[in-house]
Design a protein around this motif. Structure first.
Motif, mmCIF file in Angstrom:
data_model
loop_
_atom_site.group_PDB
_atom_site.id
_atom_site.type_symbol
_atom_site.label_atom_id
_atom_site.label_comp_id
_atom_site.label_asym_id
_atom_site.label_seq_id
_atom_site.Cartn_x
_atom_site.Cartn_y
_atom_site.Cartn_z
ATOM 1 N N SER A 87 4.975 -3.392 7.631
ATOM 2 C CA SER A 87 6.200 -2.629 7.848
ATOM 3 C C SER A 87 6.287 -1.452 6.874
ATOM 4 N N THR A 88 7.054 -0.436 7.252
ATOM 5 C CA THR A 88 7.325 0.680 6.358
ATOM 6 C C THR A 88 8.499 0.296 5.464
ATOM 7 N N LYS A 89 8.205 0.028 4.203
ATOM 8 C CA LYS A 89 9.255 -0.349 3.258
ATOM 9 C C LYS A 89 10.078 0.849 2.804
ATOM 10 N N ALA A 90 9.405 1.989 2.662
ATOM 11 C CA ALA A 90 10.093 3.183 2.158
ATOM 12 C C ALA A 90 9.283 4.413 2.510
ATOM 13 N N ILE A 123 13.752 4.438 -4.481
ATOM 14 C CA ILE A 123 13.239 3.284 -5.204
ATOM 15 C C ILE A 123 12.945 2.198 -4.181
ATOM 16 N N ALA A 124 11.754 1.606 -4.271
ATOM 17 C CA ALA A 124 11.342 0.583 -3.308
ATOM 18 C C ALA A 124 10.794 -0.627 -4.048
ATOM 19 N N SER A 125 10.772 -1.761 -3.371
ATOM 20 C CA SER A 125 10.256 -2.999 -3.957
ATOM 21 C C SER A 125 8.808 -3.222 -3.531
ATOM 22 N N ALA A 126 7.992 -3.625 -4.506
ATOM 23 C CA ALA A 126 6.611 -4.028 -4.242
ATOM 24 C C ALA A 126 6.371 -5.307 -5.039
ATOM 25 N N GLY A 127 6.330 -6.427 -4.358
ATOM 26 C CA GLY A 127 6.299 -7.697 -5.073
ATOM 27 C C GLY A 127 7.566 -7.839 -5.897
ATOM 28 N N ASP A 128 7.399 -8.148 -7.175
ATOM 29 C CA ASP A 128 8.547 -8.288 -8.073
ATOM 30 C C ASP A 128 8.935 -6.968 -8.722
ATOM 31 N N ALA A 129 8.223 -5.900 -8.418
ATOM 32 C CA ALA A 129 8.437 -4.617 -9.093
ATOM 33 C C ALA A 129 9.322 -3.688 -8.281
ATOM 34 N N LEU A 137 0.852 -1.191 0.000
ATOM 35 C CA LEU A 137 0.000 0.000 0.000
ATOM 36 C C LEU A 137 0.886 1.238 0.000
ATOM 37 N N LEU A 138 0.851 1.970 -1.100
ATOM 38 C CA LEU A 138 1.668 3.177 -1.229
ATOM 39 C C LEU A 138 0.758 4.381 -1.002
ATOM 40 N N ILE A 139 0.896 4.994 0.162
ATOM 41 C CA ILE A 139 0.148 6.207 0.482
ATOM 42 C C ILE A 139 0.880 7.372 -0.175
ATOM 43 N N GLY A 140 0.238 7.985 -1.161
ATOM 44 C CA GLY A 140 0.901 8.983 -2.001
ATOM 45 C C GLY A 140 1.640 10.034 -1.220
ATOM 46 N N VAL A 145 6.667 21.707 7.406
ATOM 47 C CA VAL A 145 5.908 20.469 7.248
ATOM 48 C C VAL A 145 6.567 19.611 6.166
ATOM 49 N N SER A 146 6.516 18.297 6.326
ATOM 50 C CA SER A 146 6.970 17.378 5.287
ATOM 51 C C SER A 146 5.775 16.838 4.514
ATOM 52 N N ASN A 147 5.916 16.807 3.184
ATOM 53 C CA ASN A 147 4.928 16.193 2.296
ATOM 54 C C ASN A 147 5.502 14.819 1.955
ATOM 55 N N ARG A 148 5.098 13.799 2.694
ATOM 56 C CA ARG A 148 5.824 12.521 2.711
ATOM 57 C C ARG A 148 4.949 11.346 2.315
ATOM 58 N N GLY A 149 5.445 10.570 1.367
ATOM 59 C CA GLY A 149 4.785 9.338 0.965
ATOM 60 C C GLY A 149 5.340 8.140 1.720
ATOM 61 N N TYR A 150 4.502 7.110 1.898
ATOM 62 C CA TYR A 150 4.897 5.889 2.604
ATOM 63 C C TYR A 150 4.481 4.666 1.806
ATOM 64 N N LEU A 151 5.395 3.695 1.712
ATOM 65 C CA LEU A 151 5.051 2.389 1.169
ATOM 66 C C LEU A 151 5.040 1.391 2.321
#
Length: 274
Positions: A104-107, A139-145, A79-82, A92-98
């Protein structure tokens, strides 16, 4: 791999925005989406600076981070929260989370290019007055991508996406809250250009509609393949989601056919009129 982009009309109440987003994420996951992307400012759209600062929390206290981490784990998805507005210092930080399938927080990624622009005679933005610019591509991994992270105004800076392609990203995530004037003129063109020039899939989740703070955003969330074709789209500004089955093999094919993404030339010499 099945992916989805969520379109929202986020308001000024964080809890309500989390609930609305979670419903759409659940619906997309029920259709088999393994990677789901939400828009910029998923949990709060608030243009009044004082109200914004009164509403947001630090990453350690933020309700959305906790909720969406738990949701990713519950649904066993990436789940990538934009992006979220977070209090991280004087600005303020404009921060995305994967978030990964285990919660877990991947990125995380802080928006690099801040929107300081006048989009019409009466509508202008100065994000740098409130937000701190990020510095690093992610750059982060999501499945094989491999996914290159960005946010909204970043889309106008193609060298970021060339960096992502040259470093193995196959999907470009471009969540946004595009204004209506710039959306009508540039949204589709910019997204397709980034896909074509890098030979990448583009996942563009957008805010859309008229928001509680008076802002209007363009919507038209979409998924684009490496050849620049729109493979799924919400052709309106209403909340919803759209899914697509993507084949990561298309990335290698597109990049082999037209390898412009790998070329780099530095123009250092003075250019003179002839």
């Amino acid at each position: 791999m099945k992916v989805a982009v969520i379109q929202l009309c986020s308001g000024t109440e964080i809890a309500a925005n989390i609930e609305a987003c979670s419903e759409w994420v659940r619906a997309a996951a029920a259709q088999g989406a393994e990677l789901i992307v939400t828009p910029e400012m998923t949990h709060l759209l608030q243009k009044d600076k004082a109200s914004l600062l009164a509403s947001i929390k630090s990453p350690e206290e933020d309700l959305a981070i906790k909720a969406f981490s738990a949701l990713a784990k519950e649904l066993d998805i990436d789940l990538l929260i934009g992006s979220l507005a977070l209090q991280t210092g004087q600005k303020v930080s404009n921060r995305g989370y994967l978030f990964g399938p285990d919660g877990s927080t991947k990125a995380q990624y802080d928006k690099i290019h801040l929107f300081d622009a006048q989009v019409s005679d009466t509508e202008y933005y100065r994000e740098s007055a409130t937000y701190a610019a990020g510095r690093d591509p992610v750059i982060a991994s999501a499945g094989d991508a491999k996914v290159g992270l960005s946010v909204c105004y970043d889309v106008r800076f193609p060298m970021l996406y060339r960096y992502y392609a040259q470093n193995g990203a196959q999907i470009l995530s471009i969540p946004a809250a595009f204004t209506v004037p710039t959306g009508r003129a540039h949204w589709d063109i910019l997204l397709r250009a980034r896909a074509i020039e890098t030979g990448s899939f583009v996942m563009a989740a957008a805010q859309g509609g008229e928001h509680e703070d008076g802002r209007k955003t363009y919507g038209h969330s979409k998924i684009i393949n490496p050849w620049g074709d729109i493979v799924a789209e919400l052709a309106h500004d209403k909340p919803g989601f759209v899914c697509a089955d993507i084949d990561l093999g298309e990335v290698a094919k597109a990049r082999q056919r037209i390898p412009a993404w790998s070329d780099r030339r530095d123009f250092k010499a003075d250019i003179k009129d002839t």
